[in-house]
Each structure stands twice: as structure tokens, then as C-alpha cells.
Motif scaffolding. Structure first.
Motif, PDB file in Angstrom:
ATOM      1  N   UNK A   1       0.826  -1.201   0.000  1.00 27.79           N
ATOM      2  CA  UNK A   1       0.000   0.000   0.000  1.00 27.79           C
ATOM      3  C   UNK A   1       0.862   1.253   0.000  1.00 27.79           C
ATOM      4  N   UNK A   2       1.949   1.235   0.772  1.00 27.93           N
ATOM      5  CA  UNK A   2       2.869   2.381   0.773  1.00 27.93           C
ATOM      6  C   UNK A   2       3.554   2.514  -0.580  1.00 27.93           C
ATOM      7  N   UNK A   3       3.913   1.384  -1.192  1.00 30.46           N
ATOM      8  CA  UNK A   3       4.500   1.432  -2.527  1.00 30.46           C
ATOM      9  C   UNK A   3       3.540   2.077  -3.523  1.00 30.46           C
ATOM     10  N   UNK A   4       2.280   1.703  -3.434  1.00 32.16           N
ATOM     11  CA  UNK A   4       1.281   2.291  -4.329  1.00 32.16           C
ATOM     12  C   UNK A   4       1.133   3.785  -4.091  1.00 32.16           C
ATOM     13  N   UNK A   5       1.137   4.192  -2.799  1.00 26.32           N
ATOM     14  CA  UNK A   5       1.068   5.620  -2.495  1.00 26.32           C
ATOM     15  C   UNK A   5       2.275   6.373  -3.013  1.00 26.32           C
ATOM     16  N   UNK A   6       3.467   5.774  -2.871  1.00 25.79           N
ATOM     17  CA  UNK A   6       4.683   6.393  -3.408  1.00 25.79           C
ATOM     18  C   UNK A   6       4.600   6.519  -4.921  1.00 25.79           C
ATOM     19  N   UNK A   7       4.064   5.488  -5.568  1.00 23.37           N
ATOM     20  CA  UNK A   7       3.904   5.501  -7.021  1.00 23.37           C
ATOM     21  C   UNK A   7       2.992   6.651  -7.444  1.00 23.37           C
ATOM     22  N   UNK A   8       1.827   6.774  -6.793  1.00 21.63           N
ATOM     23  CA  UNK A   8       0.864   7.817  -7.139  1.00 21.63           C
ATOM     24  C   UNK A   8       1.439   9.209  -6.888  1.00 21.63           C
ATOM     25  N   UNK A   9       2.150   9.381  -5.763  1.00 22.46           N
ATOM     26  CA  UNK A   9       2.729  10.686  -5.440  1.00 22.46           C
ATOM     27  C   UNK A   9       3.780  11.090  -6.465  1.00 22.46           C
ATOM     28  N   UNK A  10       4.644  10.148  -6.822  1.00 16.97           N
ATOM     29  CA  UNK A  10       5.682  10.440  -7.801  1.00 16.97           C
ATOM     30  C   UNK A  10       5.100  10.724  -9.181  1.00 16.97           C
ATOM     31  N   UNK A  11       4.055   9.992  -9.543  1.00 18.93           N
ATOM     32  CA  UNK A  11       3.406  10.196 -10.838  1.00 18.93           C
ATOM     33  C   UNK A  11       2.742  11.569 -10.912  1.00 18.93           C
ATOM     34  N   UNK A  12       2.053  11.966  -9.829  1.00 16.29           N
ATOM     35  CA  UNK A  12       1.431  13.290  -9.794  1.00 16.29           C
ATOM     36  C   UNK A  12       2.480  14.388  -9.880  1.00 16.29           C
ATOM     37  N   UNK A  13       3.603  14.204  -9.197  1.00 18.60           N
ATOM     38  CA  UNK A  13       4.663  15.198  -9.223  1.00 18.60           C
ATOM     39  C   UNK A  13       5.240  15.347 -10.628  1.00 18.60           C
ATOM     40  N   UNK A  14       5.386  14.235 -11.343  1.00 15.74           N
ATOM     41  CA  UNK A  14       5.966  14.292 -12.689  1.00 15.74           C
ATOM     42  C   UNK A  14       5.048  14.968 -13.689  1.00 15.74           C
ATOM     43  N   UNK A  15       3.758  15.094 -13.363  1.00 14.77           N
ATOM     44  CA  UNK A  15       2.827  15.806 -14.236  1.00 14.77           C
ATOM     45  C   UNK A  15       2.891  17.314 -14.046  1.00 14.77           C
ATOM     46  N   UNK A  16       3.613  17.740 -13.021  1.00 15.66           N
ATOM     47  CA  UNK A  16       3.731  19.171 -12.734  1.00 15.66           C
ATOM     48  C   UNK A  16       5.123  19.684 -13.040  1.00 15.66           C
ATOM     49  N   UNK A  17       6.142  18.864 -12.749  1.00 17.44           N
ATOM     50  CA  UNK A  17       7.517  19.278 -12.987  1.00 17.44           C
ATOM     51  C   UNK A  17       8.179  18.290 -13.945  1.00 17.44           C
ATOM     52  N   UNK A  18       9.389  18.592 -14.374  1.00 23.33           N
ATOM     53  CA  UNK A  18      10.140  17.724 -15.264  1.00 23.33           C
ATOM     54  C   UNK A  18      10.338  16.342 -14.642  1.00 23.33           C
ATOM     55  N   UNK A  19      10.267  15.290 -15.449  1.00 27.29           N
ATOM     56  CA  UNK A  19      10.360  13.925 -14.913  1.00 27.29           C
ATOM     57  C   UNK A  19      11.710  13.644 -14.254  1.00 27.29           C
ATOM     58  N   UNK A  20      12.777  14.240 -14.782  1.00 23.71           N
ATOM     59  CA  UNK A  20      14.093  14.058 -14.162  1.00 23.71           C
ATOM     60  C   UNK A  20      14.127  14.693 -12.775  1.00 23.71           C
ATOM     61  N   UNK A  21      13.534  15.883 -12.650  1.00 21.77           N
ATOM     62  CA  UNK A  21      13.484  16.543 -11.348  1.00 21.77           C
ATOM     63  C   UNK A  21      12.646  15.729 -10.365  1.00 21.77           C
ATOM     64  N   UNK A  22      11.550  15.143 -10.852  1.00 20.80           N
ATOM     65  CA  UNK A  22      10.709  14.314  -9.985  1.00 20.80           C
ATOM     66  C   UNK A  22      11.491  13.111  -9.465  1.00 20.80           C
ATOM     67  N   UNK A  23      12.267  12.463 -10.336  1.00 16.56           N
ATOM     68  CA  UNK A  23      13.064  11.313  -9.914  1.00 16.56           C
ATOM     69  C   UNK A  23      14.133  11.716  -8.906  1.00 16.56           C
ATOM     70  N   UNK A  24      14.758  12.854  -9.115  1.00 18.23           N
ATOM     71  CA  UNK A  24      15.800  13.326  -8.207  1.00 18.23           C
ATOM     72  C   UNK A  24      15.252  13.612  -6.818  1.00 18.23           C
ATOM     73  N   UNK A  25      14.042  14.139  -6.755  1.00 16.51           N
ATOM     74  CA  UNK A  25      13.449  14.492  -5.467  1.00 16.51           C
ATOM     75  C   UNK A  25      12.852  13.274  -4.755  1.00 16.51           C
TER      76      UNK A  25
END
Length: 640
Positions: A537-561
Motif C-alpha cells: 500500500x505504501x508502494x502504491x502511495x509512493x507511485x501515485x505521489x511520484x506520478x502526480x509530481x511528474x505531471x507538474x515538474x520535469x520527470x528528471x526533477x521528480x526522480x531526483x526528489x
């Protein structure tokens, strides 16, 4: 103020600036780096070490190799076969999306899309189909393909380097493939079977003639014996008008010369093909003494007071208009011709004039273009780049305001005129991607085989651990240059400067999030919320949070953060680091909800006539398909 509070404040402002989009992402990233350095979160001696990071070098090498594939003719061979798919829309979506998916596994996502975008546009026009049905699946396919290999997308390279820093061993070239291929195939099947039906149908966008309707804006002006402009050069004409009125061509003795290439003096009987509306026509008559129409045997009526279109003006019972017809067969932009109508309104065949350097081409403004937020006057398109701006389309419709007042945005579609020889170079310098149909000019077979052989050797060196990825790919890029696959000048042009600056600047910022304790604080909050839930469940939440972040900022920046947060979560649960890093790698590359999440999404927005709200209609269900497919695959391949 604690270090963690400072880093959260800086990152909050950085994310807001990324989302706002007023300043380009490389400037925002550089500002974040300097802010963390000035506050002491990043030691001054380490502030710029990110630019020498293996991830940055690897991305630069991949960009050079991608351009080499393009120049050698590899992609043209694939594109030529793609155009033979037939008339069925489902097969067209399958072949286009599947092809770009495979290409983006081996080269930069944007590069793969840029090579297939003209093919998709040509396919849409040949079958009289709206390109909006093809372009969004094409863009999303380029993102899915990047999931499958180490070099497919920058987040994979970043995550691999982060794992090396944490464990001493990086992810290999095909370590992402078991999960990435499964997710990519699931996404492809969804798009082909159902997803394309969720894309909006924008009618009338496939034809350049319908989109720009240039017949309503191109007119002929004649130089008479009493014209003030008699004996002037075009430069003197522009100076007298005190504002840029594009002269597309000068016709003399039935021979047409491109406006930017005409260096002589105007003579009696010269015809100027001009992009103008009623206001500009009045200016040309008053200040230059030019007369409307190609024949000197009558006087032109003035434009109506009602501000009606300048598409047709009567000259002694004749209507004169200039029509631009896109060349579908030759793929060389468009040719201008003059069509006359007699007094009864019967249209006569257009009079074709010999083209001497005159070429019209459609192009889309890239995210990293120097044109963004600037006007045609500020860019000095004619004087510095030899280009006339004929028209601008945005969100699938031609802009009606004056060309000189338009401030360009990413995704704008431009109709430009320039010299055939230098048009491609000018577009590359400006940061524009040509859309017009093109001849598929195959590269030399020797270069094609050579580029593939060099790339294959680099892959073998990585698989056998002879060299790290950065060294192997840099060596391959150098070998391509020495072998003549790619000229040195094009290699430097291929390196995407803003992306390199983004990576080099955000790497120390991401490390500061970890060293300041900020990543641990976020992970502790997620651990507290998911204490009574299974790790999945935490993995799924991390997945959703990272995916939402990548829709707002550059995907490389999302991965770095997100990488430091993932590592803190894995440590908190006392489980393997790998599944958490894989979740970040996959989710950061799946920006399907907005046009600003990835350059591929932005590039198709103008040509497809999409609106901001169109993306989630296909992007949201596709994101759910990705999550449902990725989480079980990650846990199977990379168990906790």
C-alpha cells in the motif's frame, strides 16, 4: 530555522516555479541550486559537481547517439515502412505508437517523437483524418517506450546512479526491461484497443491550408511608375513602413525570388507577395505608393470599413488572391501561386511562378525554444535567421492578432518561409520542430551499419561490465563522431542544454533533501500513515505521489526528489531498496495527465489542437493501467 525547514521552503518555491512555467525549468533549477548553496545546505565546493555526474554525461551521450541514428537513416527506413500501414485507424495507431515505443527505448523520448511526428501528420493528411486521433497516442507511446531500458529516459539513468551511490552497484542496461516491457505492452494494448477512442476529435486540423487559411492573408502589391518605393530596396521599404510587413517574394518577369534573398532595387511592374491585412495594405499604399493587384490596368478598391477579410479585393472587375497549397508529394513545405477570377466569378487556374528559394514549412515551438515569451521583432527572424513568419496557430486555431504582437508559447504551430538550404538549420537554432511532409531521404547504408555496430558494441561493453554506462556510451558517441556518422556541429546541437543544466543543478539539491533530513521526515510521515497497512500500500502511495509530481515538474526533477524519499521508506520498513527505486523510475516517467509534464505532451498540443483538459481523458485511465500493471511486476521481479 532548521536545515529541513530551509530545504522544504526552497523546494516549495521551486515546485511552484516549475508549475507556473513563466521561467524555463533550467533557470528554476539553477536558482534552486544557488539558493541551497547560499544557505549552506550544499557546500560551495560541491555546488557544481552535479554537472560531472555520470547521469548527466550519460544523458548527453544518449542525445548524441540519437542524432546519429537520425542522420544515418535508421529512422527514415522505419518511417518509410510505417507509411504503408493502410487506411484502418486502429492499425495506424498500433504501428505509429508501437514504432515510437521501440525507438524511444534506444534513444531520447523527445527525439523519437520528433522523428515520427511528421510521419503521423503526413498519414493523417493522406487519409483526410484529424491528427488529434494519432498524436496523443504517439506522445504517450514515446513515454512508455522509455521505461524499457536504462537509456530510454533520464529518470532510469538517475535511479541507476542513485542505486550505485547507495549500494555500490548500478542498475544494468536491461535491468528495467522485465517491468518496463510489461508496463509498455499493457499501455500499448490499452491505447490501441480503447484509449484512442478517448482522444478528442478535432476536425479540420490535418490540412495546413485549412489551419492557416493563408489565402485570406497573402496579397499582391504592384510597383507603378509613380510609386514612392520605386528604386527602393526591401530594407528601405521596411524602414519607411516603420514596422515589419513580411514580403514573401518579389515577382519580376514571371520569375519569383524569395523576399529575404532579394537584394536588388524595386522596378516598375514588380509584384510583391506580402502577408498583410487591411491595416498593413493601407500602410503600403500611403507610405510606399504600392497598388493592390498584379495588373496595372485598373485601380484597387480600398478595404471595406467593416474590417472585412483581406482575402479578396476587386481590381478592374477581377479578384486577386494568393493561395498557399501544401505539397503532399514532394514534402517541401508549400508553394505560392496567384489565382484570378473573371467578372463572372469563375475561378481560373492559378498562375505558377518559378520558385527560387521560396519554401513554406510548418513547425512547432519546442519547450526549450529560444522563441518562448518573445515576439518576432525581438527575435529578428528575418535579419538574423532569414525567416518570414506567415501565420501562427495555437490550440488548433489560427491566431488573428497582428503577428508582431504575438508572444510565442511552447506548442505553437508556425507557418514560416525561408531559404530551402538553410531552413532546417534555422529551425534547429530557434528550437522548432518541422511538421510539414518531407521526403524520406535515406542515409548512406555504410553509415547506417556503422552507427548500429558502434551502438551494439557499447551495449555489449555495458552488459559484460567492461565499462560503466557513462563511459561506454560516451565512447560510442566519440566513435560516431570520428567515423563521420555525425558532424561535430550537429553533435553539439543535439545536446539539450536545458536538460543538462536541470540535471546538473538538481542533483545537489536532491542530495540536500537527503542530508538535511527532509527526506527522512517525509518518509516518517508516510510510514506513520501506512503502519497498519501492508508495504504494498505504501508502494502504491509512493507511485501515485511520484506520478502526480511528474505531471507538474520535469520527470528528471521528480526522480531526483523522490529517490531519497524512496530510500528512507525502504530503510524504515527494513526491506530491499530496489522495489522502491523501481517504483520511482516507472512513475516519474508516466506523465500522462497534463501537457506540461513532459516535452512530448507539449509538442503534440498545437498540431493536435488539444486543450489542457484533453490529456486526462486518456491519461487518467492509462495511468491506472500502469499502476495496476507495474506494482505486481515490480514485486515479482524485485521482491521485498
Amino acid at each position: 530555522m532548521t536545515d529541513s525547514t530551509q530545504i522544504f521552503l526552497i523546494l516549495g518555491l521551486t515546485l511552484a516555479a516549475f508549475a507556473w512555467g513563466r521561467f524555463r525549468y533550467d533557470l528554476v533549477a539553477l536558482s534552486a541550486l544557488l539558493a541551497t548553496t547560499l544557505t549552506g545546505l550544499v557546500p560551495a565546493s560541491e555546488a557544481f559537481l552535479g554537472f560531472g555526474h555520470p547521469a548527466v554525461i550519460t544523458v548527453a551521450a544518449v542525445l548524441v547517439l540519437s542524432r546519429g541514428f537520425e542522420r544515418s537513416g535508421l529512422v527514415d527506413v522505419i518511417a518509410e515502412q510505417t507509411l504503408k500501414v493502410g487506411e484502418q485507424l486502429v492499425w495506424q495507431v498500433l504501428v505509429l505508437t508501437g514504432t515510437v515505443l521501440v525507438l524511444s527505448a534506444l534513444m531520447n523520448n523527445v527525439g523519437a517523437l520528433a522523428l515520427m511526428l511528421p510521419v503521423a501528420m503526413r498519414m493523417a493528411r493522406e487519409h483526410a483524418r484529424s491528427p488529434s486521433l494519432l498524436l496523443m497516442p504517439l506522445a504517450f507511446g514515446s513515454l512508455l517506450g522509455g521505461l524499457t531500458t536504462l537509456i530510454g529516459t533520464p529518470p532510469n539513468i538517475i535511479i541507476s546512479s542513485y542505486r550505485a551511490a547507495q549500494t555500490g552497484e548500478a542498475f544494468g542496461m536491461f535491468a528495467f526491461s522485465p517491468v518496463g516491457v510489461g508496463v509498455a505492452l499493457a499501455g500499448l494494448f490499452f491505447i490501441v484497443l480503447l484509449g484512442w477512442r478517448l482522444t478528442p476529435r478535432r476536425e479540420g486540423q490535418a490540412s495546413a491550408d485549412e489551419l492557416f487559411d493563408t489565402a485570406h492573408y497573402l496579397i499582391e502589391m504592384r510597383v507603378d511608375e509613380d510609386s514612392k518605393a520605386l528604386g527602393w530596396s526591401l530594407r528601405e521599404l521596411q524602414a519607411a513602413l516603420e514596422e515589419p510587413v513580411p514580403v514573401l517574394a518579389v515577382v519580376r518577369d514571371e520569375t519569383r525570388r524569395a523576399g529575404h534573398a532579394f537584394m536588388g532595387k524595386l522596378e516598375v511592374g514588380d509584384i510583391l507577395l506580402i502577408e498583410a491585412g487591411p491595416d498593413e495594405m493601407k500602410l503600403l499604399e500611403d507610405k510606399a505608393g504600392l497598388r493592390l493587384g498584379a495588373e496595372p490596368d485598373g485601380t484597387a478598391d480600398e478595404a471595406g470599413d467593416d474590417g472585412s477579410d483581406a482575402s479578396s479585393k476587386e481590381v478592374s472587375g477581377k479578384e486577386v488572391s494568393a493561395n498557399v497549397a501544401a505539397s503532399e508529394d514532394a514534402g517541401d513545405g508549400a508553394e505560392a501561386g496567384v489565382a484570378d477570377a473573371d467578372a463572372d466569378g469563375e475561378q481560373k487556374p492559378p498562375r505558377r511562378l518559378d520558385p527560387e528559394g521560396l519554401q513554406l514549412v510548418e513547425a512547432v515551438v519546442r519547450n526549450d525554444s529560444m522563441m518562448i515569451h518573445r515576439t518576432v521583432v525581438q527575435l529578428r527572424l528575418l535579419n538574423q535567421h532569414g525567416l518570414h513568419l506567415v501565420a501562427v496557430a495555437r490550440d488548433g486555431a489560427r491566431l488573428k492578432q497582428r503577428l508582431r504582437d504575438i508572444r510565442f508559447r511552447a506548442g505553437d504551430v508556425l507557418l514560416l518561409q525561408g531559404d530551402e538550404g538553410g531552413l532546417g538549420e534555422s529551425l534547429a537554432i530557434l528550437g522548432c520542430l518541422p511538421l510539414a511532409s518531407r521526403n524520406l531521404t535515406l542515409g548512406q547504408p555504410r553509415l547506417l551499419v556503422l552507427s548500429l555496430a558502434i551502438f551494439a558494441l557499447a551495449i555489449v561493453a555495458m552488459l559484460l561490465d567492461w565499462m560503466p554506462a557513462a563511459v561506454a556510451l560516451s565512447t560510442a558517441a566519440l566513435a560516431s563522431l570520428l567515423a563521420g556518422v555525425l558532424p561535430l556541429r550537429e553533435a553539439y546541437q543535439a545536446i539539450d542544454g536545458p536538460v543538462i543544466v536541470l540535471l546538473g543543478a538538481m542533483l545537489p539539491v536532491g542530495q540536500a533533501l537527503d542530508t538535511s533530513g527532509g527526506a527522512a521526515l517525509i518518509a516518517d510521515q508516510m510510514l506513520a500513515m501506512g503502519r497498519d497497512w501492508p508495504v504494498v500500500a505504501t508502494l502504491t502511495g509512493l507511485f501515485a505521489l511520484s506520478m502526480l509530481l511528474s505531471n507538474v515538474i520535469n520527470n528528471a526533477a521528480a526522480a531526483l526528489l523522490m529517490a531519497p524519499i524512496a530510500a528512507s521508506l525502504a530503510k524504515g520498513f527494513g526491506v530491499s531498496l530496489d522495489p522502491f527505486l523501481m517504483v520511482v523510475a516507472v512513475s516519474a516517467s508516466c506523465a500522462f495527465l497534463t501537457p506540461i509534464g513532459h516535452q512530448s505532451n507539449t509538442l503534440v498540443m498545437g498540431p493536435g489542437g488539444y486543450r489542457f483538459s484533453d490529456y486526462w481523458k486518456l491519461g487518467l485511465p492509462l495511468s491506472l493501467v500502469v499502476i495496476v500493471t507495474a506494482i505486481p511486476l515490480i514485486l515479482w521481479v524485485w521482491p521485498l
